[in-house]
Design a protein around this motif. Structure first.
Motif, PDB file in Angstrom:
ATOM      1  N   SER A   1       2.407  -0.043  -5.024  1.00  0.00           N
ATOM      2  CA  SER A   1       2.677  -1.208  -5.883  1.00  0.00           C
ATOM      3  C   SER A   1       2.247  -1.022  -7.347  1.00  0.00           C
ATOM      4  O   SER A   1       2.928  -1.513  -8.242  1.00  0.00           O
ATOM      5  N   PRO A   2       1.142  -0.295  -7.637  1.00  0.00           N
ATOM      6  CA  PRO A   2       0.815  -0.091  -9.060  1.00  0.00           C
ATOM      7  C   PRO A   2       1.869   0.713  -9.809  1.00  0.00           C
ATOM      8  O   PRO A   2       1.828   0.791 -11.040  1.00  0.00           O
ATOM      9  N   TYR A   3       2.778   1.316  -9.097  1.00  0.00           N
ATOM     10  CA  TYR A   3       3.803   2.153  -9.750  1.00  0.00           C
ATOM     11  C   TYR A   3       5.138   1.427  -9.899  1.00  0.00           C
ATOM     12  O   TYR A   3       6.175   2.062 -10.008  1.00  0.00           O
ATOM     13  N   GLY A   4       5.083   0.120  -9.899  1.00  0.00           N
ATOM     14  CA  GLY A   4       6.300  -0.655 -10.129  1.00  0.00           C
ATOM     15  C   GLY A   4       7.181  -0.801  -8.906  1.00  0.00           C
ATOM     16  O   GLY A   4       8.340  -1.214  -9.009  1.00  0.00           O
ATOM     17  N   VAL A   5       6.641  -0.448  -7.725  1.00  0.00           N
ATOM     18  CA  VAL A   5       7.438  -0.544  -6.496  1.00  0.00           C
ATOM     19  C   VAL A   5       7.450  -1.995  -6.015  1.00  0.00           C
ATOM     20  O   VAL A   5       6.404  -2.581  -5.747  1.00  0.00           O
ATOM     21  N   THR A   6       8.639  -2.551  -5.921  1.00  0.00           N
ATOM     22  CA  THR A   6       8.754  -3.955  -5.529  1.00  0.00           C
ATOM     23  C   THR A   6       9.095  -4.112  -4.054  1.00  0.00           C
ATOM     24  O   THR A   6       8.875  -5.171  -3.476  1.00  0.00           O
ATOM     25  N   ASP A   7       9.667  -3.082  -3.451  1.00  0.00           N
ATOM     26  CA  ASP A   7      10.046  -3.154  -2.047  1.00  0.00           C
ATOM     27  C   ASP A   7      10.015  -1.761  -1.438  1.00  0.00           C
ATOM     28  O   ASP A   7      10.297  -0.776  -2.129  1.00  0.00           O
ATOM     29  N   VAL A   8       9.706  -1.678  -0.152  1.00  0.00           N
ATOM     30  CA  VAL A   8       9.812  -0.416   0.590  1.00  0.00           C
ATOM     31  C   VAL A   8      10.741  -0.675   1.775  1.00  0.00           C
ATOM     32  O   VAL A   8      10.476  -1.555   2.592  1.00  0.00           O
ATOM     33  N   ILE A   9      11.841   0.047   1.815  1.00  0.00           N
ATOM     34  CA  ILE A   9      12.837  -0.156   2.878  1.00  0.00           C
ATOM     35  C   ILE A   9      12.890   1.084   3.775  1.00  0.00           C
ATOM     36  O   ILE A   9      12.983   2.211   3.279  1.00  0.00           O
ATOM     37  N   ASP A  10      12.833   0.826   5.069  1.00  0.00           N
ATOM     38  CA  ASP A  10      12.932   1.914   6.053  1.00  0.00           C
ATOM     39  C   ASP A  10      14.413   2.190   6.315  1.00  0.00           C
ATOM     40  O   ASP A  10      15.152   1.304   6.763  1.00  0.00           O
ATOM     41  N   LYS A  11      14.844   3.424   6.048  1.00  0.00           N
ATOM     42  CA  LYS A  11      16.259   3.771   6.269  1.00  0.00           C
ATOM     43  C   LYS A  11      16.670   3.545   7.724  1.00  0.00           C
ATOM     44  O   LYS A  11      17.823   3.221   8.008  1.00  0.00           O
ATOM     45  N   ALA A  12      15.718   3.760   8.623  1.00  0.00           N
ATOM     46  CA  ALA A  12      16.054   3.680  10.046  1.00  0.00           C
ATOM     47  C   ALA A  12      16.388   2.260  10.497  1.00  0.00           C
ATOM     48  O   ALA A  12      17.133   2.077  11.461  1.00  0.00           O
ATOM     49  N   THR A  13      15.830   1.271   9.811  1.00  0.00           N
ATOM     50  CA  THR A  13      16.066  -0.122  10.234  1.00  0.00           C
ATOM     51  C   THR A  13      16.839  -0.918   9.184  1.00  0.00           C
ATOM     52  O   THR A  13      17.048  -2.122   9.357  1.00  0.00           O
ATOM     53  N   MET A  14      17.250  -0.262   8.117  1.00  0.00           N
ATOM     54  CA  MET A  14      17.937  -0.929   7.013  1.00  0.00           C
ATOM     55  C   MET A  14      19.239  -1.587   7.464  1.00  0.00           C
ATOM     56  O   MET A  14      20.042  -0.976   8.176  1.00  0.00           O
ATOM     57  N   MET A  15      19.435  -2.836   7.062  1.00  0.00           N
ATOM     58  CA  MET A  15      20.689  -3.541   7.325  1.00  0.00           C
ATOM     59  C   MET A  15      21.573  -3.446   6.078  1.00  0.00           C
ATOM     60  O   MET A  15      21.069  -3.193   4.975  1.00  0.00           O
TER      61      MET A  15
END
Lengths: 243, 126
Positions: free
Chosen positions: B99-113
């Protein structure tokens, strides 16, 4: 100037950083995730016929790639127990077969796989299946990292006085300067221990180096300004000189 | 719902076919999409045209996505760009650490809709 280095499966730093099971899981999750996303896209009724055909082709090719990886992993696990038939093989024939087998995948990426035929090349002593798997893995890797609309070059040549034959696969992807890479790694090294892939799929390199060592061969890479060559060196057949 | 029409999005992923698929979806949502296959190409693309959102894979050839995050943070104009992490290895991508690096979301490719990335882009603009 090209920089060359050899790969030893016992000396691959990423294996210390990341458990091999985790690396294998990652390598298998990526194509499966892509297949799943392409499956979703087929549910999209607004998708054009052309895009639909492309998605189906990509599902098939990605499935085949995953199956190759799982087959290779199985072979790697059984290398110590297995007896491999070593026989005189034509490196030309091996390269041609791989180029032919991989042409559907390379064409789907808009890439040409080109075999650079040389004269008077000796036979090699190797296991046919393992050697094909090594070169196939190199081509697969090159397809994924080569620049679009570029070629992939297969080559087989006699090297030095060692009586070894080098089968190599060269891609023409973007050249990465050592300075640029070093700068990025220096900045990140103290702050994260997340793994990096040295040049390509780490698991693929582990598999091919295992296969090469089972045949008393060796795997290495040469970094060019405009891409990378991966190679396997295998013993030349001494019988050929009599032919 | 936040309008993302005309939003410049850079997707950094070595899986060209996944980039194609995401490009198709984000373009349908109105985004202007560019793709890069590794961190070095991403920097080149960012130098050419500053994106408003970056969708970034962690496992990249040559230099990983974390290295790119550090690079982005070292410049005032790129340090403010929201980054959405897209990875098959979310178990090693700790969102609190990122999060300190400007990351707003983490999405898992395996469960991504299918709509997850567009939704994450909308959240990044809120």
């Amino acid at each position: 100037m090209a920089e060359s280095f050899e790969v030893d499966r016992n000396d691959m730093f990423w294996l210390d950083d990341m458990p091999s099971v985790l690396m294998a899981a990652h390598e298998l999750k990526s194509p499966l995730s892509l297949i799943r996303q392409l499956g979703f896209s087929l549910e999209d009724e607004t998708m054009s016929h052309t895009d639909r055909r492309k998605a189906i082709e990509r599902i098939i090719l990605t499935s085949e790639r995953s199956l190759r990886l799982t087959s290779d992993l199985t072979r790697t696990a059984r290398l110590d127990d297995a007896l491999f038939n070593m026989e005189p093989l034509s490196p030309d024939q091996i390269c041609q077969q791989v180029a032919s087998d991989m042409s559907p995948l390379s064409q789907a990426y808009g890439l040409d796989v080109y075999f650079r035929r040389r004269r008077s090349l000796p036979l090699v002593v190797a296991n046919r299946d393992l050697l094909i798997r090594i070169v196939t893995n190199f081509v697969d890797n090159a397809i994924h990292y080569a620049d679009k609309s570029q070629k992939i070059e297969l080559d087989a040549k006699l090297i030095g006085r060692e009586q070894m034959v080098r089968l190599s696969v060269r891609d023409f992807g973007p050249g990465v300067s050592k300075k640029a890479l070093r700068k990025m790694f220096e900045r990140s090294s103290d702050q994260t221990n997340l793994p990096t892939r040295p040049l390509s799929s780490g698991l693929g390199l582990y598999i091919v180096s295992s296969f090469a060592q089972a045949m008393n061969g060796r795997v290495g890479a040469v970094r060019h300004r405009d891409g990378v060559s991966f190679y396997v060196d295998v013993q030349a057949s001494s019988q050929l000189s009599l032919l | 719902m936040i309008d993302v029409t005309g939003l410049r999005v850079l997707i950094v992923d070595d899986d060209k076919w996944l980039v194609d698929e995401l490009r198709r979806r984000l373009t349908a949502a109105g985004c202007l999409v560019d793709g890069a296959g590794d961190g070095i190409e991403a920097i080149d693309k960012i130098d050419q045209a500053l994106p408003e959102v970056i969708v970034l894979d962690i496992m990249l050839p040559g230099a990983n996505g974390i290295s790119l995050l550090h690079e982005l943070q070292s410049y005032s104009d790129t340090g403010m760009i929201p980054v959405i992490i897209l990875s098959s290895s979310v178990e090693v991508a700790d969102s609190k650490r990122l999060s300190p690096y400007g990351v707003t979301d983490v999405i898992d490719k395996a469960t991504m809709m299918p709509d997850d990335v567009v939704s994450a882009i909308r959240r990044s603009q809120a």
